[in-house]
Design a protein around this motif. Structure first.
Motif: not given
Length: 344
Positions: A76, A78-80, A82-86, A89-90
């Motif tokens: 949970e 790890d998924g959080y 990744k979603t928040t830092s997307k 990353d862009d």
């Protein structure tokens, strides 16, 4: 930007009555350690195997269940993240792409600058600038340019000048070497192209030595061919003379009073005979001898036999002699010859 702060509570797993669990495992192992499967008990043996596998599955299922519960919170988290830092990353990817495109554009500008400079310098020496294409990459570093990134430094221009000058001197030396090679080949009547190609691996002096060596070798081969042709001409003349003598054999022959050998009507002149002998490669050394008794039907057949010997390299009074030649009082038939041979 607020840094990521996380509080981690370490999950704990407690195995109740660990010692009793281990004892249970050991008891089962001890019970079946020396278990033997037999034909009489095979049905019970299969049931024992099924029970042991069932016990193993119960233990494995419990292990998987506990592991899943322990890793759920980590998944949970790890998924959080990744979603928040997307979006971050862009943003990084976009800027990285812009930096890459800028650097490629700067490199293209530097490449054009160097090519333009080399083309201008090459024109002064009438050199094709394309000969430098493989070396241009050495002058595209940012350190070869001024702060603006597109203006050549003086030290870089000096290096490019030296490169063009060196290439000009090399081409001049190559042209001079080609002229020397072409002149030498023209003097010897030889094709210069194979030797010009050798300049890629040899010095001009080495190539000239090769030309001279090849010329002398060809001259020697020519002399050998001429000598061979002269030998063949003389031998042909000798054979023709022998054939002419055979045709004239109908005339009254002259005999050697000592050997009884028919003398040639028109013997080969002494000088020509010496030339024939001189044409041989080297004096022969004979190791065998044979005496023949031959019967001829007539003088023409005898002369034909001698001519055949000459063609095979056997000449009268040089490597064979005739003893006891005479005319027969009565003709001898083939049957009489065979009878004479059988009596011998």
């Amino acid at each position: 930007m607020q840094e990521l702060q996380v509080r981690v509570t370490q999950a704990q797993v407690e195995i109740i009555d660990r010692e009793k669990f281990e004892q249970g495992i050991n008891a089962v192992v001890t019970r079946y350690e020396n278990y033997t499967v037999t034909a009489a008990t095979i049905k019970e043996d299969k049931q024992v195997l099924a029970d042991l596998r069932k016990l193993k599955k119960q233990i494995s299922d419990e292990r998987i269940k506990i592991k899943r519960e322990l890793s759920q919170s980590a998944d949970e988290f790890d998924g959080y993240i990744k979603t928040t830092s997307k979006p971050l990353d862009d943003a990084i990817d976009k800027i990285a792409q812009d930096v890459k495109e800028f650097e490629e554009h700067q490199k293209a500008l530097r490449l054009d600058t160097v090519k333009s400079y080399i083309a201008k310098k090459s024109a002064e020496y009438m050199i094709d600038p394309r000969v430098f294409d493989g070396k241009i990459i050495e002058y595209l570093k940012a350190t070869d340019f001024m702060a603006d990134g597109v203006t050549l430094k003086k030290v870089t221009m000096k290096s490019l000048d030296d490169m063009v000058t060196f290439e000009y001197q090399k081409q001049q030396e190559f042209e001079q070497a080609k002229r020397m090679i072409s002149g030498q080949c023209a003097e010897y009547g030889m094709n210069d192209q194979p030797y010009i190609r050798q300049l890629k691996e040899l010095t001009v002096m080495e190539v000239l030595e090769q030309i001279k060596s090849d010329y002398l070798f060809e001259q020697e081969k020519q002399k050998m061919r001429q000598a061979q042709e002269e030998r063949e001409r003389i031998l042909a003349a000798q054979r023709a003379k022998k054939q002419e003598q055979a045709q004239k054999s109908t005339e009254t022959p002259k005999f050697d009073p000592e050997t009884g050998e028919i003398l040639e009507v028109d013997p080969i002149p002494h000088k020509e005979l010496e030339a024939v002998r001189g044409a041989e490669n080297a004096p022969k050394r004979y190791t065998q001898k044979m005496t023949l008794e031959i019967y001829f039907e007539d003088t023409a057949e005898k002369d034909l036999f001698k001519a055949g010997l000459t063609q095979l390299g056997f000449d009268f009074q040089r490597n064979y002699w005739v003893n006891g030649y005479r005319r027969l009082d009565q003709p001898v038939t083939q049957e009489e010859l065979e009878a004479m041979n059988n009596r011998g």
